[in-house]
Design a protein around this motif. Structure first.
Motif, PDB file in Angstrom:
ATOM      1  N   GLU A 115       0.856  -1.195   0.000  1.00 14.96           N
ATOM      2  CA  GLU A 115       0.000   0.000   0.000  1.00 14.96           C
ATOM      3  C   GLU A 115       0.887   1.238   0.000  1.00 14.96           C
ATOM      4  O   GLU A 115       1.871   1.294   0.726  1.00 14.96           O
TER       5      GLU A 115
ATOM      6  N   ASN B 147       3.151   2.766   2.569  1.00 21.08           N
ATOM      7  CA  ASN B 147       2.421   2.739   3.839  1.00 21.08           C
ATOM      8  C   ASN B 147       2.725   1.427   4.553  1.00 21.08           C
ATOM      9  O   ASN B 147       3.345   1.412   5.600  1.00 21.08           O
ATOM     10  N   GLU B 148       2.306   0.325   3.961  1.00 23.79           N
ATOM     11  CA  GLU B 148       2.561  -0.973   4.597  1.00 23.79           C
ATOM     12  C   GLU B 148       2.439  -2.068   3.553  1.00 23.79           C
ATOM     13  O   GLU B 148       2.045  -1.818   2.417  1.00 23.79           O
TER      14      GLU B 148
END
Ligand code: ATP
Ligand code: MG
Length: 378
Positions: free
Chosen positions: A251, A263-264
């Motif tokens: 992400e 993001n992750e």
């Protein structure tokens, strides 16, 4: 290569495991699901459902004895169970890779070690770490390092005092304080990497969230081709550096000034990749079967622009949603996960809408979405 009708093992019985099982079944494989929940969506359709804990020695032994290969559908599966299974059968992705994705602190450090940028952050192990954190991280988001999902285990904090309060309320566990980023949009790249090191990405999705939960994915993402390509390249680079085998989702944030930040990541198929079931030559779940079985990666081309809308428990607020609104659209496809209880925020299913363009698909999808969520004003 592992061929049909071998038995494949799946740790976790949620909707991702269910869609993996459907893909495996259509390719002629059998599936054993390990999930303690007797009503689990994947367990309900698996050939064998082991209703036991993820560390249960007997259940793990049965997986090892009966499965040609084992994978997982959620990142919180004990990495130890994956490592133990690996001494008996093929386990993809490896426990070591899953362990990194399970922990935001390790994950962010790993991404940075690949030369890839993340949002500015500080590691918070104890309340005092908040006193020494860079003031530029406020306003920020405090996120627990482990066991967060769908925005759970997170708090928006404006200053040190709020962060200390949130840290205590979330159990004073290892966390990260992340700067709140001004977002132009969010995108995600789902990629696959085979046991032979070959890698391939699915088209990048543009994701809209509501209350920290994915709401709508728009494909192709309405960003420059250069940015979409960079997201895919970064995801493939992370997979390579992890020596990853399987489907990996990353992400991203796109900042208002056009910067791309990770993001992750998730060591499995991803909600934002559900559109591949209806709009790609190969779905992310078929790709998961392919990587697990050592088959060549499938063609990931997009057959038509598409929008996916999540169906959360809120849609059941006044009883059964108006399904005819999906079925009346010839380009609409409904996917329900077989969950028995509709709770707010619970992912019950999704629908997709194909269109001549991403904008056209979005317009049609949002009309159906508003009929299914009569109480939502946005
Ligand atoms: P999931 O596992 O469902 O993706 P999660 O609980 O792991 O969710 P995150 O992905 O960290 O949570 O955050 C959920 C959403 O909250 C993001 O997609 C984004 O919309 C928003 N968000 C998170 N961190 C930030 C940030 N630093 N700045 C701005 N928005 C953020
Ligand atoms: Mg997320």
């Amino acid at each position: 290569m592992i061929f049909p009708d071998a038995m494949l093992g799946m740790l976790g019985g949620g909707q991702l495991g269910r869609m993996f099982t459907l893909a495996a079944h259509s390719m002629g494989y059998r599936v054993t699901v390990l999930d303690p929940d007797p009503l689990s969506p994947a367990g309900a359709i698996a050939d064998v459902h082991l209703k036991a804990a993820y560390q249960d020695v007997e259940a793990l032994q049965q997986l090892a004895d009966t499965c040609a290969a084992v994978t997982t559908e959620f990142e919180n599966v004990p990495a130890e169970s994956l490592r133990w299974l690996a001494s008996h059968c093929a386990v993809r992705p490896a426990g070591d890779a899953v362990a990194i994705a399970q922990d935001r602190i390790r994950e962010k450090a790993f991404v940075r070690s690949c030369g890839i940028e993340v949002a500015p952050y500080a590691v918070i192990e104890k309340a005092a770490d908040l006193d020494t954190a860079d003031a530029a991280l406020f306003p920020g988001i405090l996120k627990r390092a482990r066991f967060g999902y769908d925005g759970k285990g997170q708090a928006r904090v404006a200053n040190v005092a709020e962060a200390k309060k949130a840290f205590a309320e979330m159990g004073a566990e290892s966390s990260v304080l992340e700067q709140r980023i001004a977002l132009k949009c969010e995108i995600s790249a789902v990629v696959a990497r085979g046991a032979d090191g070959s890698g391939r990405g699915f088209p990048v999705a543009e994701n809209r969230h509501r209350n920290g939960i994915l709401d709508v994915s728009i494909v192709p993402a309405r960003v420059t081709p250069e940015l979409a390509q960079r997201a895919e390249q970064w995801a493939l680079k992370i997979a390579e550096k992890l020596d990853y085998c399987g489907v990996l989702a990353v992400e991203f944030f796109v900042t208002t000034d056009g910067q791309l930040l990770v993001n992750e990541m998730a060591p499995r198929p991803h909600n934002s990749g559900h559109y591949t079931l209806d709009a790609c030559a190969t779905s992310q779940f078929e790709q998961q079967v392919r990587t697990l079985c050592g088959l060549p990666l499938g063609d990931t081309r997009l057959l038509a622009p598409v929008v996916m809308v999540n169906l959360l428990g809120e849609a059941w607020q006044h009883g059964q949603p108006q399904w005819e609104r999906v079925f009346l659209a010839p380009e609409g496809k409904l996917h329900l996960y077989g969950k028995h209880e509709a709770r707010a925020g619970r992912k019950m299913g999704h629908f997709t809408m194909l269109g001549a363009s991403a904008d056209a698909a979005l317009q049609k999808a949002l009309i159906v979405r508003s009929a299914l969520y009569p109480d939502w004003k946005d």
